[in-house]
Design a protein around this motif. Sequence first.
Motif, PDB file in Angstrom:
ATOM      1  N   THR A  74      49.582  32.933  35.697  1.00 49.41           N
ATOM      2  CA  THR A  74      50.454  32.615  36.833  1.00 49.41           C
ATOM      3  C   THR A  74      50.468  33.710  37.896  1.00 49.41           C
ATOM      4  OG1 THR A  74      52.396  33.619  35.785  1.00 49.41           O
ATOM      5  CG2 THR A  74      51.959  31.291  35.306  1.00 49.41           C
ATOM      6  N   GLY A  75      50.021  34.921  37.539  1.00 44.17           N
ATOM      7  CA  GLY A  75      50.084  36.034  38.478  1.00 44.17           C
ATOM      8  C   GLY A  75      51.377  36.812  38.411  1.00 44.17           C
ATOM      9  N   LEU A  76      52.311  36.375  37.572  1.00 40.12           N
ATOM     10  CA  LEU A  76      53.602  37.069  37.471  1.00 40.12           C
ATOM     11  C   LEU A  76      53.450  38.471  36.890  1.00 40.12           C
ATOM     12  CD1 LEU A  76      56.008  34.239  36.222  1.00 40.12           C
ATOM     13  CD2 LEU A  76      55.965  35.326  38.472  1.00 40.12           C
ATOM     14  N   GLN A 132      44.162  39.955  40.351  1.00 38.90           N
ATOM     15  CA  GLN A 132      45.554  40.396  40.281  1.00 38.90           C
ATOM     16  C   GLN A 132      45.774  41.423  39.165  1.00 38.90           C
ATOM     17  OE1 GLN A 132      48.247  37.093  40.391  1.00 38.90           O
ATOM     18  NE2 GLN A 132      47.423  36.330  42.301  1.00 38.90           N
ATOM     19  N   THR A 133      45.172  42.604  39.392  1.00 43.58           N
ATOM     20  CA  THR A 133      45.315  43.718  38.450  1.00 43.58           C
ATOM     21  C   THR A 133      45.560  45.023  39.199  1.00 43.58           C
ATOM     22  OG1 THR A 133      42.910  44.051  38.451  1.00 43.58           O
ATOM     23  CG2 THR A 133      43.825  42.649  36.726  1.00 43.58           C
ATOM     24  N   THR A 163      40.792  49.461  42.822  1.00 44.94           N
ATOM     25  CA  THR A 163      41.000  48.358  43.770  1.00 44.94           C
ATOM     26  C   THR A 163      39.907  48.386  44.830  1.00 44.94           C
ATOM     27  OG1 THR A 163      43.386  48.647  43.446  1.00 44.94           O
ATOM     28  CG2 THR A 163      42.707  47.262  45.284  1.00 44.94           C
ATOM     29  N   THR A 164      39.537  47.216  45.316  1.00 47.82           N
ATOM     30  CA  THR A 164      38.548  47.114  46.393  1.00 47.82           C
ATOM     31  C   THR A 164      39.097  46.210  47.488  1.00 47.82           C
ATOM     32  OG1 THR A 164      36.689  47.398  44.866  1.00 47.82           O
ATOM     33  CG2 THR A 164      36.201  46.428  47.011  1.00 47.82           C
ATOM     34  N   VAL A 165      38.991  46.663  48.728  1.00 53.06           N
ATOM     35  CA  VAL A 165      39.398  45.854  49.870  1.00 53.06           C
ATOM     36  C   VAL A 165      38.181  45.628  50.762  1.00 53.06           C
ATOM     37  CG1 VAL A 165      41.799  46.606  49.851  1.00 53.06           C
ATOM     38  CG2 VAL A 165      40.127  47.911  51.156  1.00 53.06           C
ATOM     39  N   GLN A 166      38.239  44.578  51.568  1.00 54.92           N
ATOM     40  CA  GLN A 166      37.119  44.217  52.435  1.00 54.92           C
ATOM     41  C   GLN A 166      37.542  44.200  53.883  1.00 54.92           C
ATOM     42  OE1 GLN A 166      34.164  41.113  51.274  1.00 54.92           O
ATOM     43  NE2 GLN A 166      34.922  40.019  53.067  1.00 54.92           N
TER      44      GLN A 166
END
Length: 304
Positions: A74-76, A132-133, A163-166
Amino acid sequence: MKLAVAALCATSAAAFAPSAQQVTRSTELSMSLKDDLGKAAVAAAFGLAIAAGPAQAITKSELNQLSYLQVKGTGLANRCPEVVGEDTITPKSGQKLTEMCIEPKAWAVEEEIGKAGKTEKKFVNSKVMTRQTYTLDGIEGTLTSDGGKITFNEKEGIDYAPTTVQLPGGERVPFLFTVKDLVAKGNGPAFKPGFQMGGDFNTPSYRTGLFLDPKGRGGTTGYDMAVALPGLQSGEEGDAALFGENNKTFDVTQGRIEMEVNKVNAEESEIGGVFVATQLGDTDMGSKVPKKILTKGIFYARVD
């Protein structure tokens, strides 16, 4: 007849019009900050819509009632609980902050933007590519009083998350989101809405010494140099770049975080609020110049 048709059209149009009750509060953050963590930048960030909290907020007590299967998928597990209340908590000697959760909501990467023959550094909106980690959780630390003001010293917990952002152009920027060894100094003796604290933390290398690059080179193992490449020749063009690729380092840089409490529940000993953090990204073990990354989101903690 004309009146009946007009009334019917008006009724149909009203049926498809969005209801005011369906409009939920947005948790998106404006990423137009020019400075990293100057006073103006922090004040602007704390005044954003994130302070209102997400529309589907869930408290810690509600989250504790859910089973593993109810949370799974669920991503909770990647979300921080919300706090309800505007009380005041004055920590006593020996108390700690426990179960601290830090959830990013928006990311920006500092880039050089060219315009009219001039370039200036600006933070550019970016999109998270990590699943979602990326939320930090279970962080603990001691609370002390320094001149009548609260000081938080981070000690342990899940205090880092790769973490990786684009960027809009497609470039991906990896970094280790963390608050390791954070020493945050507050502006008062009690947690209450408006209380602020901030300080520096250490950012370890995104890669460890055992990591091997595509040519088998590593920090503590692997080849010293790439296979089939000649040795370094002093004074030759490209020596510096080749040395950076061969000489793997474990770089520890420094970041900074500013936090503001906006919710306090004295009965449950809970505090919650917003944060703004800036840190450097991955150096690829010393071969690349790291980019500066701005992260904004919410946090939760218990006073025990």
